[in-house]
Design a protein around this motif. Structure first.
Motif, PDB file in Angstrom:
ATOM      1  N   LYS A  71      -0.084   0.430  -4.603  1.00 11.94           N
ATOM      2  CA  LYS A  71      -1.136   1.442  -4.521  1.00 11.94           C
ATOM      3  C   LYS A  71      -2.234   1.200  -5.554  1.00 11.94           C
ATOM      4  O   LYS A  71      -2.564   2.068  -6.355  1.00 11.94           O
ATOM      5  CB  LYS A  71      -0.545   2.842  -4.674  1.00 11.94           C
ATOM      6  CG  LYS A  71       0.325   3.265  -3.507  1.00 11.94           C
ATOM      7  CD  LYS A  71       0.812   4.693  -3.668  1.00 11.94           C
ATOM      8  CE  LYS A  71       1.634   5.127  -2.463  1.00 11.94           C
ATOM      9  NZ  LYS A  71       2.125   6.517  -2.611  1.00 11.94           N
ATOM     10  N   THR A  87       0.820  -1.215   0.000  1.00 11.83           N
ATOM     11  CA  THR A  87       0.000   0.000   0.000  1.00 11.83           C
ATOM     12  C   THR A  87       0.850   1.259   0.000  1.00 11.83           C
ATOM     13  O   THR A  87       0.496   2.250  -0.623  1.00 11.83           O
ATOM     14  CB  THR A  87      -0.935   0.011   1.215  1.00 11.83           C
ATOM     15  OG1 THR A  87      -0.151  -0.148   2.411  1.00 11.83           O
ATOM     16  CG2 THR A  87      -1.947  -1.123   1.115  1.00 11.83           C
ATOM     17  N   ASP A  88       1.997   1.208   0.704  1.00 16.58           N
ATOM     18  CA  ASP A  88       2.851   2.396   0.760  1.00 16.58           C
ATOM     19  C   ASP A  88       4.195   2.021   1.367  1.00 16.58           C
ATOM     20  O   ASP A  88       4.346   0.951   1.983  1.00 16.58           O
ATOM     21  CB  ASP A  88       2.193   3.494   1.593  1.00 16.58           C
ATOM     22  CG  ASP A  88       2.679   4.892   1.201  1.00 16.58           C
ATOM     23  OD1 ASP A  88       3.658   4.970   0.430  1.00 16.58           O
ATOM     24  OD2 ASP A  88       2.083   5.884   1.652  1.00 16.58           O
TER      25      ASP A  88
END
Length: 557
Positions: free
Chosen positions: A426, A250-251
């Motif tokens: 992402k 996600t990050d």
């Protein structure tokens, strides 16, 4: 005396009949243990066994099983005497005389074709009559050129008569041609059908496959008739599985989600319907004999540099794992947000992992149907959240883009096999990469793709570079400058790599110049800088070298 012999003969005949009993059953596959190459198939069937010795003929088994791997068992009051595999060739099914119903259809078609031929002949006769009428009109002139007494009214009536008759003849001829075309089409269809009926037995035999039928013969004996359950298992080599992965992030700074998937295929000759699958990392097709050492004799070879040293140099980046074009994570786990429904279940929620003495097995508690088509069918085995550290790999000599690298730990106990991974970052699929899970390192380095938020430039510093002739030698000096600018809103860690040449010839001398805070591997010539760049900050990395070689020998620099 005769009556006693007769009773003995009857008893002997009855015993022989009992000894030759056969029971044919179709036994479905209930479980399959799929290896990297091959699969152990487990069949089971409830049967009613008669008293005495019986040969149970089992069909529905693989047509390419390993006969030496056959094992039979079950539950019930019986004893297994023997288990054998065979190919049964059924007798060809056919006949010489057509059935009455087929023969009647053939006779009816023949009559219909004859009627069509008569109708066509009648139409052709009518066309000949029309041709004669048309020729009479053409050849017999009703108006004579030398007859000056023909009135205008007579001429008009004559023209109208010609127009009417010729039009009628042409129209009727066109209608007749259309009828002949339709009759010919109908006749062709009847001939095709007639040919099919005449070849009835050939068609029926084609429908009945005379291919050999694989069978397993289980010879057993029972003391009394009763119900029992028969089990059969064997190894078929026409099956297997390979690993693929989904790696989702996600990050930066967040854990990575890794989904482990099995791609199972099979050409065993039978469909696996509603089967419980177990995936094993073993491979029964390779030999099991341990290796034996032989005498090691030393000899000379051309030595360039310590290859092992170069291969062991993994540090923070595994070069063989860095493949441009990867990244982006699709795993959110929020599919139910705002819907009012619970998250959908996943196949990997129904899989348990077991470690045997030599292999890892994944037992799937959901039933799958795998057709006999040789195509890959996906089964999710495992889903884990793994710790990952992130940095950027920059190799400007080869590519001016920065590649985000996820260094994943905690994966070793997953029984992972090497395979291709789809990489997401992402919510976007970046590409694919290869995972080498057989590495001895405890860290998997995976490229998450290019990041255009980092600007990279590599250039030659001309003021510190030169090309001179000194006596019989040529001296080339080079100095490079690498500039990396972080345009992102957060600080990042970077790994910058470049290299100096390595000489394997005594006439070529390489002198290493400055390389700042970089780390030089003298065996490979690789220089590595590790740095942290804050937001909107720029890092500069310089290195240089000097090469001296005979001027009369060209050298590619």
């Amino acid at each position: 005396m005769r009556k006693g012999k007769y009773l003995l003969l009857m008893l002997f005949t009855a015993q022989m009949a009992v000894a030759q009993q056969e029971l044919k059953v179709t036994m479905p596959v209930e479980n399959a243990t799929v290896y990297l190459s091959g699969a152990q198939l487990f069949h089971s069937k409830s049967v009613s066994l008669p008293k005495g010795q019986t040969d149970v003929i089992v069909e529905g088994v693989s047509n390419n099983l390993d006969a030496s791997s056959l094992q039979a068992g079950g539950a019930g009051n019986f004893t297994i005497l023997d288990v054998q595999y065979r190919l049964y060739y059924p007798e060809p099914v056919g006949g010489t005389e057509l059935p009455d119903a087929i023969q009647k259809k053939i006779n009816k078609l023949n009559d219909s074709i004859m009627d069509l031929d008569y109708t066509t002949q009648a139409i052709n006769n009518r066309k000949e009559v029309l041709n004669v009428q048309r020729n009479l009109l053409y050849n017999n002139k009703l108006l004579k050129p030398d007859n000056a007494n023909d009135s205008l009214e007579l001429i008009r009536n004559t023209i109208e008569y010609y127009n009417q008759k010729l039009s009628e003849i042409a129209t009727e001829q066109l209608d007749l041609d259309k009828r002949i075309h339709a009759l010919q089409k109908e006749r062709s269809e009847m001939l095709v059908r007639l040919n099919e009926l005449n070849n009835y037995w050939a068609q029926e035999n084609a429908k009945r496959s005379n291919a050999p039928v694989p069978q397993v013969i289980i010879s057993l004996i029972t003391e009394a008739a009763g119900s029992a359950t028969l089990d059969l298992n064997y190894l078929s080599y026409s099956a297997g599985w390979y690993a693929t992965y989904d790696i989702k992030a996600t990050d930066i700074g967040q854990p990575v989600r890794m989904t482990y998937k099995a791609n199972v295929w099979q050409n065993s000759g039978i469909d696996w319907k509603d089967v419980l699958l177990t995936f094993s990392t073993g491979n029964p097709t390779i030999g099991n004999n341990p290796p034996q050492l032989t005498t090691w004799y030393l000899t000379y070879y051309n030595y360039y540099y310590n290859e092992k040293k170069a291969m062991d140099r993994t540090d923070d980046v595994e070069l063989d794992m860095v493949t441009p074009s990867m990244a982006e994570d699709l795993y959110l786990g929020n599919a139910s947000v705002g819907t009012g429904y619970a998250n959908a279940g996943q196949a990997y929620d129904h899989t348990s992992q077991q470690q045997t003495l030599t292999n890892t097995e994944f037992e799937v508690k959901l039933k799958y149907s795998i057709p006999n088509d040789g195509k890959s069918h996906l089964v999710a085995l495992q889903d884990k959240s793994l710790k990952a550290d992130f940095n950027y790999l920059i190799v400007p000599k080869l590519d001016n883009d920065a590649f985000l690298i996820a260094r994943i730990t905690g994966w070793e106990d997953g029984g992972l096999m090497p395979g291709v991974a789809n990489v997401y970052y992402k919510n976007s699929l970046v590409g694919k990469t290869s995972l080498n899970t057989l590495t001895l390192n405890d860290t998997l380095s995976v490229s998450m793709g290019r990041d255009k938020g980092i600007d990279v430039e590599r250039k030659v510093l001309k003021e510190k570079s030169s090309d001179k002739l000194i006596g019989s030698d040529r001296r080339v000096e080079r100095m490079y400058e690498i500039t990396v600018r972080n345009s992102k809103a957060i600080g990042i860690e970077i790994v910058v790599m470049d290299q100096i040449p390595i000489s394997n010839d005594q006439t070529i001398k390489v002198e290493v110049g400055e390389y700042g805070k970089g780390e030089l591997d003298e065996y490979t010539g690789f220089i590595t800088w590790r740095d942290k760049l804050g937001s909107k900050k720029t890092g500069t990395y310089k290195f240089g070298y000097t090469v001296t070689y005979p001027k009369d020998r060209p050298l590619q620099l």
